[in-house]
Design a protein around this motif. Structure first.
Motif, mmCIF file in Angstrom:
data_model
loop_
_atom_site.group_PDB
_atom_site.id
_atom_site.type_symbol
_atom_site.label_atom_id
_atom_site.label_comp_id
_atom_site.label_asym_id
_atom_site.label_seq_id
_atom_site.Cartn_x
_atom_site.Cartn_y
_atom_site.Cartn_z
ATOM 1 N N PHE A 659 0.873 -1.057 0.069
ATOM 2 C CA PHE A 659 -0.049 0.031 0.066
ATOM 3 C C PHE A 659 0.805 1.219 -0.082
ATOM 4 O O PHE A 659 1.663 1.694 1.024
ATOM 5 C CB PHE A 659 -0.968 0.012 1.227
ATOM 6 C CG PHE A 659 -1.846 1.167 1.365
ATOM 7 C CD1 PHE A 659 -2.501 1.674 0.307
ATOM 8 C CD2 PHE A 659 -1.784 1.715 2.815
ATOM 9 C CE1 PHE A 659 -3.242 2.909 0.553
ATOM 10 C CE2 PHE A 659 -2.531 2.899 2.799
ATOM 11 C CZ PHE A 659 -3.446 3.440 1.707
ATOM 12 N N PRO A 661 0.069 4.785 -0.946
ATOM 13 C CA PRO A 661 -0.762 6.083 -1.407
ATOM 14 C C PRO A 661 0.093 7.226 -1.607
ATOM 15 O O PRO A 661 1.034 7.761 -1.215
ATOM 16 C CB PRO A 661 -1.900 6.297 0.000
ATOM 17 C CG PRO A 661 -0.763 5.938 1.052
ATOM 18 C CD PRO A 661 0.045 4.926 0.575
ATOM 19 N N SER A 662 -0.569 8.114 -2.422
ATOM 20 C CA SER A 662 -0.049 9.585 -2.892
ATOM 21 C C SER A 662 -0.065 10.178 -1.381
ATOM 22 O O SER A 662 -0.963 10.029 -0.787
ATOM 23 C CB SER A 662 -0.797 10.155 -3.868
ATOM 24 O OG SER A 662 -2.126 10.349 -3.640
ATOM 25 N N ASN A 663 0.787 11.056 -1.184
ATOM 26 C CA ASN A 663 1.055 11.776 0.032
ATOM 27 C C ASN A 663 1.301 13.204 -0.075
ATOM 28 O O ASN A 663 1.711 14.041 0.836
ATOM 29 C CB ASN A 663 2.355 11.238 0.926
ATOM 30 C CG ASN A 663 3.733 11.628 0.031
ATOM 31 O OD1 ASN A 663 3.707 12.162 -1.015
ATOM 32 N ND2 ASN A 663 4.772 11.057 0.549
ATOM 33 N N ASN A 674 -3.243 16.259 -9.242
ATOM 34 C CA ASN A 674 -3.150 15.978 -7.775
ATOM 35 C C ASN A 674 -3.920 17.024 -6.992
ATOM 36 O O ASN A 674 -3.695 17.423 -5.942
ATOM 37 C CB ASN A 674 -1.760 16.258 -7.533
ATOM 38 C CG ASN A 674 -0.693 15.203 -8.049
ATOM 39 O OD1 ASN A 674 -1.087 13.988 -8.092
ATOM 40 N ND2 ASN A 674 0.539 15.794 -8.450
ATOM 41 N N LEU A 679 -7.706 6.967 -2.441
ATOM 42 C CA LEU A 679 -7.358 5.419 -2.045
ATOM 43 C C LEU A 679 -7.620 4.432 -2.928
ATOM 44 O O LEU A 679 -6.861 3.541 -3.292
ATOM 45 C CB LEU A 679 -7.349 5.301 -0.617
ATOM 46 C CG LEU A 679 -7.160 6.098 0.592
ATOM 47 C CD1 LEU A 679 -7.344 5.611 1.914
ATOM 48 C CD2 LEU A 679 -5.495 6.198 0.421
ATOM 49 N N LYS A 683 -3.450 2.585 -8.128
ATOM 50 C CA LYS A 683 -2.254 2.867 -8.202
ATOM 51 C C LYS A 683 -1.863 3.006 -6.612
ATOM 52 O O LYS A 683 -0.588 2.790 -6.128
ATOM 53 C CB LYS A 683 -2.070 4.378 -8.796
ATOM 54 C CG LYS A 683 -0.753 4.873 -8.496
ATOM 55 C CD LYS A 683 -0.426 6.202 -9.142
ATOM 56 C CE LYS A 683 -0.934 7.355 -8.388
ATOM 57 N NZ LYS A 683 -0.818 8.598 -8.885
ATOM 58 N N ASN A 684 -2.857 3.112 -5.747
ATOM 59 C CA ASN A 684 -2.548 3.013 -4.482
ATOM 60 C C ASN A 684 -2.447 1.757 -3.816
ATOM 61 O O ASN A 684 -1.751 1.400 -2.682
ATOM 62 C CB ASN A 684 -3.669 3.963 -3.708
ATOM 63 C CG ASN A 684 -3.782 5.350 -3.975
ATOM 64 O OD1 ASN A 684 -2.537 5.886 -4.200
ATOM 65 N ND2 ASN A 684 -4.658 6.010 -4.106
ATOM 66 N N ASN A 685 -3.133 0.717 -4.206
ATOM 67 C CA ASN A 685 -3.105 -0.566 -3.828
ATOM 68 C C ASN A 685 -3.798 -0.869 -2.284
ATOM 69 O O ASN A 685 -3.112 -1.447 -1.486
ATOM 70 C CB ASN A 685 -1.406 -1.342 -3.730
ATOM 71 C CG ASN A 685 -1.135 -1.432 -5.380
ATOM 72 O OD1 ASN A 685 -1.877 -1.667 -6.292
ATOM 73 N ND2 ASN A 685 0.155 -1.155 -5.445
ATOM 74 N N LEU A 686 -4.446 -0.195 -1.919
ATOM 75 C CA LEU A 686 -5.319 -0.174 -0.809
ATOM 76 C C LEU A 686 -5.951 -1.624 -0.753
ATOM 77 O O LEU A 686 -6.570 -2.119 -1.818
ATOM 78 C CB LEU A 686 -6.348 0.843 -0.541
ATOM 79 C CG LEU A 686 -7.284 0.614 0.731
ATOM 80 C CD1 LEU A 686 -6.288 1.099 1.861
ATOM 81 C CD2 LEU A 686 -8.671 1.402 0.616
#
Length: 748
Positions: A659, A661-663, A674, A679, A683-686
């Motif tokens: 996981f 996530p963009s930050n 952006n 989530l 791309k985030n893989n939650l």
């Protein structure tokens, strides 16, 4: 001393002297004899009883007590344990052995005084034992063999052991001496009487003669308030009499040590008191004793001649003589013999009886047992036929039989006895006949019904019974039955057996049928054996399926995996060459198929069975960490050999990647890049929602810990909410308590 005072003293002395002279006239003479009795009831309860025998002719009515006191002491130290008031419970006459010999000068009453007493182990545990006593005066004034009989008292006495022994309860009842004596004896004639007793505990009893106890009661205190302690004085014998010669006679009075039989041939008229002691033993250990005092009156009786009985010897003119003759009976000879009995006395009532000496049964019969001789219209001699039964069998031995004639003389009948030696061979008797309708050999399979008849007859027409047994087995335990029906001289038994699975343990069953007759109480039997062979062979059924083959030994369960919503199907088939009924079934280990998304449809039948299994994977397999299903092919037979397959079903979890996530978000640049913090994208893989592990919520906090955003929507999009640029903190929670933490920065 003044004259008036001297006169007063003289008058008092004369009055005292007169009272002393009058005292003997107040004696209450009434006691014939008696004994104490102690019987165990239950727990700590005992029945204490005094049997007092009262002279109903000469006894004074004022001496008939309504109650009397018994005292119990410990032996050895004479410690008084308790005083017991016994109440009068019974007042009856004592019967003569022969009522025709009654005399008005001899009538005895039996007074019974009784009370329940409690004897606890704590109070009555002394190894010395205990004794009970009752003191009462006075005996009959007319007693001939003791000094001052009218002033003599009686002490009723018994001894008993402790009620505990070696720490355990010890139960004992005193022996009961019976019956009381009401008869009289005739001078110059042998007198005998059964004075034996019984013991409730089966203890051994020994009898002897003792001097009667007198004690401390007297004419001034005939009924003490309570008994004094031992030792007790005894009566004083008159003349040259003693404990070993209590009644003058040739022989004098004696008692059988183990039989209790009294015997005396008295030589003097009078009323004679005597004492008997009965001592009890258990395994050779003395327990206690019971004493009885009684009296016997000796009178002159009319002369009574002895009756006579003789037996006619078959085919001879002389009478039978023991030691010279033997009665020999066989099938060709008569079993009846002639007896003749008579009495020289006029109008004599005679009774004839038989008594076996060295055998018990069967006894011969008498055609005439009693009658009167030498009376007007009566014969001088009575005739009776002594007949032995056809079954009488001495088995090569010589049996002895006493034939006894007794008259009705007083006080005891005179007797004459002929002892007869007998040998006998019974009539011949043939054994029963037995046949069966069974068509041998008999073979059966489980489920078959076997029936046939066994038919019994007897050449001598003796009553018959049929018995059924098995060699090494119980027919009834297998369900076999034998019903019987009598028709004329034939007894028919119907055998019926529905063979079931209980029979497959043995290949062969041998049934024994026995016809039994019991002529002369001796068993005669004839047996036939009917063998029944059991045909049973079972092959294991075969189970095939589209399930993956099991591997290992023992086989390891096959594992089937499918993703949530995935479907798995399999077919199963059973085959049995014995054509037994087959049943296919599927069972979950601790769960029902339906709740796990499973179904099983079976088509069962004879020799064949088929089934279809289907699984649509759901979260139940995840919650239970896998599911085990057992498939069973069962056959309906006596020794089934079920075939099983065990399969494990598991759900494949979805793939989980790291996981990341963009930050950082730049909502204020308005360049459509952006702009949001989100989530739920590839791309985030939650971690995806999976059964009980599902997205619960997300909270976003500012640097001071205040929550600035909250949502339960997995597909949320947060644009910063107009908050100033800076670093913010998020917390993501799943329903299975998984947590993910991180930061997101709002940049200008």
């Amino acid at each position: 001393m003044p004259t008036s005072t001297l006169a007063l003293i003289c008058r008092r002395s004369i009055l005292l002297w007169l009272l002393c002279l009058l005292a003997p006239a107040a004696r209450a003479t009434h006691i014939v004899g008696g004994e104490l009795d102690l019987q165990y009831l239950s727990g700590n309860s005992y029945q204490l009883t005094l049997n007092l025998y009262f002279d109903a002719v000469n006894g004074q009515a004022g001496a008939l007590d309504q109650e009397i006191t018994a005292s119990i002491f410990e032996k050895g130290n004479n410690r008084r344990m308790q005083d017991v008031t016994l109440l009068l419970t019974s007042n009856t006459l004592v019967n003569y052995t022969n009522p025709a010999c009654t005399t008005p000068s001899l009538v005895t009453r039996r007074l019974v005084y009784s009370r329940l007493v409690t004897l606890t182990g704590q109070a009555y545990g002394s190894p010395n034992g205990y004794y009970a006593a009752v003191e009462r005066c006075c005996r009959n004034n007319g007693i001939s063999n003791i000094i001052d009989p009218g002033g003599a008292a009686q002490t009723f006495y018994l001894e008993f052991p402790a009620v505990v022994r070696n720490g355990q309860a010890f139960r004992n009842s005193t022996p009961r001496i019976f019956p009381p004596l009401s008869d009289y004896a005739c001078r110059g004639e042998l007198f005998y009487y059964d004075f034996s007793g019984t013991d409730a505990d089966g203890d051994s009893l020994v009898y002897d003669l003792v001097t009667p106890l007198n004690g401390s009661a007297n004419t001034f205190t005939p009924k003490p308030a309570r008994a004094s302690a031992a030792p007790y004085s005894t009566v004083r014998w008159a003349d040259s009499l003693s404990v070993n010669r209590q009644i003058p006679g040739r022989p004098t009075l004696s008692i059988g040590r183990f039989t209790g039989r009294l015997e005396v041939l008295p030589t003097r008229l009078g009323l004679f008191v005597f004492g008997v002691r009965c001592t009890e033993y258990r395994r050779g250990v003395r327990l206690g004793e019971a004493r009885r005092d009684f009296q016997l009156k000796v009178i002159n009786c009319p002369t009574n001649a002895r009756p006579k009985v003789v037996m006619q010897v078959p085919g001879r003119s002389r009478f039978y003589q023991f030691g010279r003759d033997t009665l020999r009976m066989s099938p060709a000879t008569s079993r009846c013999f002639t007896l003749k009995f008579t009495d020289p006395d006029p109008t004599s009532a005679l009774t004839l009886s038989v008594r076996p000496v060295n055998f018990s049964v069967p006894l011969p019969t008498l055609s005439v047992r009693q009658g009167i001789v030498r009376a007007p219209g009566a014969p001088d001699t009575l005739v009776s036929q002594l007949c032995f039964p056809a079954c009488f069998n001495t088995r090569g031995q010589v049996f002895l039989l006493d034939i006894i004639v007794a008259d009705d003389g007083c006080s005891l009948p005179k007797r004459d006895t002929v002892r007869v030696a007998v040998t006998s061979i019974p009539d011949p008797n043939a054994p029963p006949l037995l046949r069966t309708t069974a068509a041998l050999p008999l073979r059966a399979r489980p489920g078959d019904l076997i029936t046939f008849d066994v038919v019994a007859t007897d050449p001598d027409n003796d009553p018959l019974t049929l018995e059924m047994s098995g060699r090494g087995f119980s027919p009834t335990a297998l369900g076999a039955q034998l019903s019987q029906q009598q028709a004329g001289g034939q007894l028919t038994g119907r055998f019926s057996w529905r063979v079931d699975c209980r029979a497959v343990d043995k290949p062969l069953y041998e049934f024994e049928f026995t016809a039994v007759a019991t002529p002369c109480a001796e068993r005669q039997a004839t047996t036939v054996v009917v063998p029944i062979q059991i045909d049973y062979l079972n092959h294991a059924p075969e189970l095939s399926s589209t399930l993956p083959p099991a591997a290992g030994s023992p086989p390891v369960p096959v594992v089937i995996r499918r993703p949530i919503g995935g479907v798995y199907e399999a077919t199963l088939a059973g085959l049995d060459i014995d054509r037994d009924a087959l049943t296919l079934a599927a069972t979950g280990a601790g769960f029902t198929l339906a709740e796990a998304g499973m179904t099983f449809e079976a088509r069962n039948g004879t020799g064949e069975a088929a089934g279809t299994f289907r699984w649509e994977a759901n979260c139940e397999a995840v919650r239970r960490n896998g599911l085990e299903v057992t498939f069973v092919l069962q056959e309906s037979t006596c020794r089934p050999q079920p075939q099983t397959r065990v399969v494990r079903f598991e759900v494949e979890p979805p793939p989980v990647r790291e996981f990341i996530p963009s930050n950082i978000i730049t909502p204020y640049q308005r360049d459509d890049k952006n702009d949001y913090f989100e989530l739920d994208n590839l791309k985030n893989n939650l971690p995806p929602d999976f059964c009980d592990s599902r997205f619960a919520d997300i909270d976003i906090f500012n640097r001071w810990g205040a929550c600035v955003y909250h949502t339960t929507n997995r597909s949320f999009r947060w644009d910063g909410g107009g908050l100033p640029a800076g670093v913010y903190y998020y917390l993501i929670e799943f329903t299975d308590n998984k947590r993910y933490k991180g930061t997101v920065t709002i940049a200008n």
